[in-house]
Design a protein around this motif. Structure first.
Motif, PDB file in Angstrom:
ATOM      1  N   VAL A 146       0.846  -1.196   0.000  1.00  0.00           N
ATOM      2  CA  VAL A 146       0.000   0.000   0.000  1.00  0.00           C
ATOM      3  C   VAL A 146       0.879   1.242   0.000  1.00  0.00           C
ATOM      4  O   VAL A 146       1.738   1.409   0.857  1.00  0.00           O
ATOM      5  CB  VAL A 146      -0.947   0.010   1.212  1.00  0.00           C
ATOM      6  N   GLU A 147       0.686   2.084  -0.992  1.00  0.00           N
ATOM      7  CA  GLU A 147       1.413   3.339  -1.120  1.00  0.00           C
ATOM      8  C   GLU A 147       0.437   4.481  -0.851  1.00  0.00           C
ATOM      9  O   GLU A 147      -0.422   4.793  -1.679  1.00  0.00           O
ATOM     10  CB  GLU A 147       2.011   3.470  -2.522  1.00  0.00           C
ATOM     11  N   THR A 148       0.553   5.077   0.306  1.00  0.00           N
ATOM     12  CA  THR A 148      -0.342   6.170   0.678  1.00  0.00           C
ATOM     13  C   THR A 148       0.177   7.490   0.120  1.00  0.00           C
ATOM     14  O   THR A 148       1.338   7.831   0.303  1.00  0.00           O
ATOM     15  CB  THR A 148      -0.473   6.268   2.205  1.00  0.00           C
ATOM     16  N   VAL A 149      -0.692   8.197  -0.591  1.00  0.00           N
ATOM     17  CA  VAL A 149      -0.314   9.454  -1.235  1.00  0.00           C
ATOM     18  C   VAL A 149      -0.403  10.586  -0.224  1.00  0.00           C
ATOM     19  O   VAL A 149      -1.475  10.856   0.334  1.00  0.00           O
ATOM     20  CB  VAL A 149      -1.224   9.742  -2.446  1.00  0.00           C
ATOM     21  N   ASP A 150       0.721  11.228   0.030  1.00  0.00           N
ATOM     22  CA  ASP A 150       0.762  12.393   0.905  1.00  0.00           C
ATOM     23  C   ASP A 150       0.612  13.646   0.046  1.00  0.00           C
ATOM     24  O   ASP A 150       1.498  13.949  -0.762  1.00  0.00           O
ATOM     25  CB  ASP A 150       2.089  12.435   1.671  1.00  0.00           C
ATOM     26  N   PRO A 151      -0.482  14.382   0.162  1.00  0.00           N
ATOM     27  CA  PRO A 151      -0.690  15.551  -0.712  1.00  0.00           C
ATOM     28  C   PRO A 151       0.368  16.629  -0.563  1.00  0.00           C
ATOM     29  O   PRO A 151       0.550  17.449  -1.464  1.00  0.00           O
ATOM     30  CB  PRO A 151      -2.076  16.060  -0.292  1.00  0.00           C
ATOM     31  N   ASP A 152       1.104  16.635   0.545  1.00  0.00           N
ATOM     32  CA  ASP A 152       2.144  17.645   0.745  1.00  0.00           C
ATOM     33  C   ASP A 152       3.471  17.259   0.114  1.00  0.00           C
ATOM     34  O   ASP A 152       4.372  18.097   0.009  1.00  0.00           O
ATOM     35  CB  ASP A 152       2.352  17.889   2.246  1.00  0.00           C
TER      36      ASP A 152
ATOM     37  N   THR B 168      13.343 -11.053 -12.360  1.00  0.00           N
ATOM     38  CA  THR B 168      13.201  -9.649 -11.972  1.00  0.00           C
ATOM     39  C   THR B 168      11.747  -9.324 -11.648  1.00  0.00           C
ATOM     40  O   THR B 168      11.462  -8.603 -10.688  1.00  0.00           O
ATOM     41  CB  THR B 168      13.704  -8.735 -13.094  1.00  0.00           C
ATOM     42  N   GLN B 169      10.834  -9.863 -12.440  1.00  0.00           N
ATOM     43  CA  GLN B 169       9.413  -9.592 -12.199  1.00  0.00           C
ATOM     44  C   GLN B 169       8.949 -10.161 -10.863  1.00  0.00           C
ATOM     45  O   GLN B 169       8.117  -9.563 -10.173  1.00  0.00           O
ATOM     46  CB  GLN B 169       8.580 -10.174 -13.340  1.00  0.00           C
ATOM     47  N   LEU B 170       9.499 -11.314 -10.475  1.00  0.00           N
ATOM     48  CA  LEU B 170       9.115 -11.915  -9.201  1.00  0.00           C
ATOM     49  C   LEU B 170       9.544 -11.062  -8.012  1.00  0.00           C
ATOM     50  O   LEU B 170       8.941 -11.121  -6.944  1.00  0.00           O
ATOM     51  CB  LEU B 170       9.725 -13.311  -9.084  1.00  0.00           C
ATOM     52  N   LYS B 171      10.595 -10.283  -8.194  1.00  0.00           N
ATOM     53  CA  LYS B 171      11.080  -9.430  -7.105  1.00  0.00           C
ATOM     54  C   LYS B 171      10.240  -8.171  -6.921  1.00  0.00           C
ATOM     55  O   LYS B 171      10.384  -7.471  -5.923  1.00  0.00           O
ATOM     56  CB  LYS B 171      12.529  -9.020  -7.381  1.00  0.00           C
ATOM     57  N   LEU B 172       9.386  -7.849  -7.894  1.00  0.00           N
ATOM     58  CA  LEU B 172       8.604  -6.615  -7.844  1.00  0.00           C
ATOM     59  C   LEU B 172       7.343  -6.814  -7.018  1.00  0.00           C
ATOM     60  O   LEU B 172       6.548  -7.713  -7.285  1.00  0.00           O
ATOM     61  CB  LEU B 172       8.227  -6.161  -9.258  1.00  0.00           C
ATOM     62  N   SER B 173       7.158  -5.991  -6.018  1.00  0.00           N
ATOM     63  CA  SER B 173       5.948  -6.039  -5.198  1.00  0.00           C
ATOM     64  C   SER B 173       4.870  -5.176  -5.831  1.00  0.00           C
ATOM     65  O   SER B 173       5.126  -4.023  -6.193  1.00  0.00           O
ATOM     66  CB  SER B 173       6.234  -5.538  -3.775  1.00  0.00           C
ATOM     67  N   PRO B 174       3.657  -5.692  -6.006  1.00  0.00           N
ATOM     68  CA  PRO B 174       2.575  -4.864  -6.564  1.00  0.00           C
ATOM     69  C   PRO B 174       2.255  -3.700  -5.634  1.00  0.00           C
ATOM     70  O   PRO B 174       2.367  -3.810  -4.415  1.00  0.00           O
ATOM     71  CB  PRO B 174       1.405  -5.848  -6.676  1.00  0.00           C
ATOM     72  N   VAL B 175       1.874  -2.586  -6.223  1.00  0.00           N
ATOM     73  CA  VAL B 175       1.598  -1.359  -5.466  1.00  0.00           C
ATOM     74  C   VAL B 175       0.112  -1.037  -5.541  1.00  0.00           C
ATOM     75  O   VAL B 175      -0.493  -1.087  -6.616  1.00  0.00           O
ATOM     76  CB  VAL B 175       2.428  -0.176  -6.013  1.00  0.00           C
ATOM     77  N   GLN B 176      -0.460  -0.730  -4.413  1.00  0.00           N
ATOM     78  CA  GLN B 176      -1.845  -0.273  -4.337  1.00  0.00           C
ATOM     79  C   GLN B 176      -1.847   1.172  -3.859  1.00  0.00           C
ATOM     80  O   GLN B 176      -1.432   1.465  -2.743  1.00  0.00           O
ATOM     81  CB  GLN B 176      -2.666  -1.152  -3.384  1.00  0.00           C
ATOM     82  N   VAL B 177      -2.271   2.083  -4.726  1.00  0.00           N
ATOM     83  CA  VAL B 177      -2.248   3.511  -4.423  1.00  0.00           C
ATOM     84  C   VAL B 177      -3.500   3.870  -3.621  1.00  0.00           C
ATOM     85  O   VAL B 177      -4.616   3.551  -4.021  1.00  0.00           O
ATOM     86  CB  VAL B 177      -2.180   4.344  -5.715  1.00  0.00           C
ATOM     87  N   GLU B 178      -3.280   4.516  -2.493  1.00  0.00           N
ATOM     88  CA  GLU B 178      -4.382   4.961  -1.656  1.00  0.00           C
ATOM     89  C   GLU B 178      -4.209   6.436  -1.318  1.00  0.00           C
ATOM     90  O   GLU B 178      -3.096   6.897  -1.078  1.00  0.00           O
ATOM     91  CB  GLU B 178      -4.464   4.136  -0.364  1.00  0.00           C
ATOM     92  N   PHE B 179      -5.326   7.155  -1.322  1.00  0.00           N
ATOM     93  CA  PHE B 179      -5.328   8.572  -0.987  1.00  0.00           C
ATOM     94  C   PHE B 179      -5.933   8.761   0.407  1.00  0.00           C
ATOM     95  O   PHE B 179      -6.825   8.019   0.818  1.00  0.00           O
ATOM     96  CB  PHE B 179      -6.146   9.371  -1.996  1.00  0.00           C
ATOM     97  N   ILE B 180      -5.409   9.751   1.109  1.00  0.00           N
ATOM     98  CA  ILE B 180      -5.997  10.110   2.390  1.00  0.00           C
ATOM     99  C   ILE B 180      -7.419  10.604   2.152  1.00  0.00           C
ATOM    100  O   ILE B 180      -7.712  11.228   1.127  1.00  0.00           O
ATOM    101  CB  ILE B 180      -5.142  11.193   3.092  1.00  0.00           C
ATOM    102  N   ASP B 181      -8.311  10.317   3.081  1.00  0.00           N
ATOM    103  CA  ASP B 181      -9.722  10.674   2.914  1.00  0.00           C
ATOM    104  C   ASP B 181      -9.877  12.141   2.522  1.00  0.00           C
ATOM    105  O   ASP B 181      -9.352  13.043   3.175  1.00  0.00           O
ATOM    106  CB  ASP B 181     -10.485  10.422   4.214  1.00  0.00           C
ATOM    107  N   GLY B 182     -10.607  12.323   1.417  1.00  0.00           N
ATOM    108  CA  GLY B 182     -10.898  13.675   0.971  1.00  0.00           C
ATOM    109  C   GLY B 182      -9.842  14.319   0.111  1.00  0.00           C
ATOM    110  O   GLY B 182     -10.015  15.459  -0.330  1.00  0.00           O
ATOM    111  N   THR B 183      -8.734  13.621  -0.178  1.00  0.00           N
ATOM    112  CA  THR B 183      -7.654  14.225  -0.962  1.00  0.00           C
ATOM    113  C   THR B 183      -7.569  13.657  -2.372  1.00  0.00           C
ATOM    114  O   THR B 183      -6.757  14.139  -3.168  1.00  0.00           O
ATOM    115  CB  THR B 183      -6.303  14.026  -0.268  1.00  0.00           C
ATOM    116  N   ARG B 184      -8.356  12.632  -2.693  1.00  0.00           N
ATOM    117  CA  ARG B 184      -8.296  12.067  -4.044  1.00  0.00           C
ATOM    118  C   ARG B 184      -8.866  13.065  -5.047  1.00  0.00           C
ATOM    119  O   ARG B 184     -10.002  13.524  -4.904  1.00  0.00           O
ATOM    120  CB  ARG B 184      -9.080  10.758  -4.127  1.00  0.00           C
ATOM    121  N   PRO B 185      -8.103  13.417  -6.078  1.00  0.00           N
ATOM    122  CA  PRO B 185      -8.607  14.385  -7.057  1.00  0.00           C
ATOM    123  C   PRO B 185      -9.820  13.848  -7.801  1.00  0.00           C
ATOM    124  O   PRO B 185      -9.995  12.639  -7.964  1.00  0.00           O
ATOM    125  CB  PRO B 185      -7.416  14.582  -8.009  1.00  0.00           C
ATOM    126  N   THR B 186     -10.662  14.749  -8.247  1.00  0.00           N
ATOM    127  CA  THR B 186     -11.840  14.393  -9.032  1.00  0.00           C
ATOM    128  C   THR B 186     -11.591  14.743 -10.488  1.00  0.00           C
ATOM    129  O   THR B 186     -10.837  15.662 -10.808  1.00  0.00           O
ATOM    130  CB  THR B 186     -13.084  15.139  -8.541  1.00  0.00           C
TER     131      THR B 186
END
Length: 348
Positions: A59-65, A327-345
């Motif tokens: 999980v990659e949490t997006v920090d708006p700052d 090389t592909q096996l070494k890559l961890s999948p990423v799930q992008v998550e935004f802090i509540d109310g910060t996801r752009p529309t």
């Protein structure tokens, strides 16, 4: 008439021999067999501390700052007309209709779903063989094309610097500097203040009054880079524009990129020069066959890519595929998550 019998008597290894004697090397006592072979000295294979695969995405949490660019499961499929696509139709009527019309639509996957987050202050190298999807990714980041699925977010409009960046061949380098600065939104007074810096970075002091058509490709690339970085872009994309510079220009380029990063910007650098990538980047993304294979330390990613291309150039396709899969096996999948109310529309 009696049937002749064979003198052969079935035996099993490590079993009792006939008449209590050893049976031609087939009847072996485990204790005797182990004696002298040193099995007790065999050590267990040491595996990596981390597993090759991780089922749960990271999980990659997006920090708006801090964030500059966020790519969330973006993919791109091109649809083109094809004169033979009717052969792939499963319906007889549709197949004959497309054959009569002489064309159909063919889908070409250019970029599979990928996700990553780039924060301010990062310089991200993008590597991959020709046709792997690097340019498609750059077009997605700049907004020139829309993703087929997923979304791409950027805190500001990226500035694209490519080998085909617009410069007027009929006018001098001096006039191109002025025109380029005005095209990027600077006022005439601001353009004049940036003039000396652009000339210093490009190193074209003695060629400013020559027409651009008299410049070599390397000189034109140096001028393009100097103009593009004169506005302190928040997000700068460089596509194969730094491969023709000499050592002095690369030194000035790295210094300027460091200044861009220090001013809370991020840089994407697409290049086939692994030396340039390792020297200028803090992180490397490897895209191959439309798929992200690696995202991490420049030294490690470049070493895997170098091994892969060496195998392919020498015709060792099986060995190249092993490097690809490993090389592909070494890559961890990423799930992008935004802090509540910060996801752009989306606009509109």
């Amino acid at each position: 008439m009696s049937t002749p019998t064979s003198p052969y008597t079935p035996r099993r290894a490590n079993g009792p021999a006939r008449n209590g004697t050893a049976g031609d090397g087939l009847d072996l006592d485990p204790e005797v067999f182990d004696d002298g072979f040193g099995f007790d000295q065999i050590q267990e294979i040491a595996w990596d501390d981390q597993p090759l695969t991780q089922n749960a995405p990271q999980v990659e949490t997006v920090d708006p700052d801090k964030v500059s660019v966020a790519v969330d499961n973006a993919s791109k499929i091109y649809r083109i007309r094809s004169g033979t696509e009717h052969k792939n139709s499963t319906k007889r009527v549709g197949r004959h209709l497309q054959r009569a019309l002489g064309s159909g639509w063919s889908e070409i996957p250019a970029l599979n779903e990928l996700s990553f987050v780039v924060n301010r202050g990062e310089t991200v190298g993008v590597i991959g063989t020709n046709g792997s999807g690097k340019s498609t990714l750059m077009k997605l980041l700049t907004g020139k094309i829309r993703p087929t699925s997923g979304e791409v977010f950027a805190t500001s409009t990226p500035v694209m610097l490519g080998v085909n960046a617009a410069l007027v061949r009929e006018i001098s380098g001096r006039e191109n500097i002025k025109l380029g600065c005005l095209a990027m939104g600077l006022s005439p007074k601001e353009a004049q203040k940036k003039f000396d810096m652009i000339v210093e970075i490009s190193g074209l002091h003695e060629a400013l009054d020559r027409p651009l058509k008299a410049y070599s490709s390397g000189m034109a690339s140096r001028l393009q880079f100097a103009i593009a970085t004169s506005v302190d872009p928040d997000i700068l994309l460089i596509d194969e524009a730094l491969n023709t510079g000499d050592a002095q220009f690369r030194s000035r380029t790295k210094k300027r990129l460091d200044e861009v990063r220090a001013q809370a910007g991020c840089v994407f650098l697409v290049s086939h020069s692994l030396g340039t990538i390792k020297q200028m980047c803090t992180r490397v993304i490897w895209i191959e066959q439309g798929r992200m294979l690696a995202d991490g330390d420049p030294e490690w990613v470049c070493s895997q890519y170098q091994e892969y291309t060496d195998h392919k150039s020498n015709g060792r396709m099986r060995a190249a595929q092993i490097v690809y899969d490993r090389t592909q096996l070494k890559l961890s999948p990423v799930q992008v998550e935004f802090i509540d109310g910060t996801r752009p529309t989306k606009a509109g």
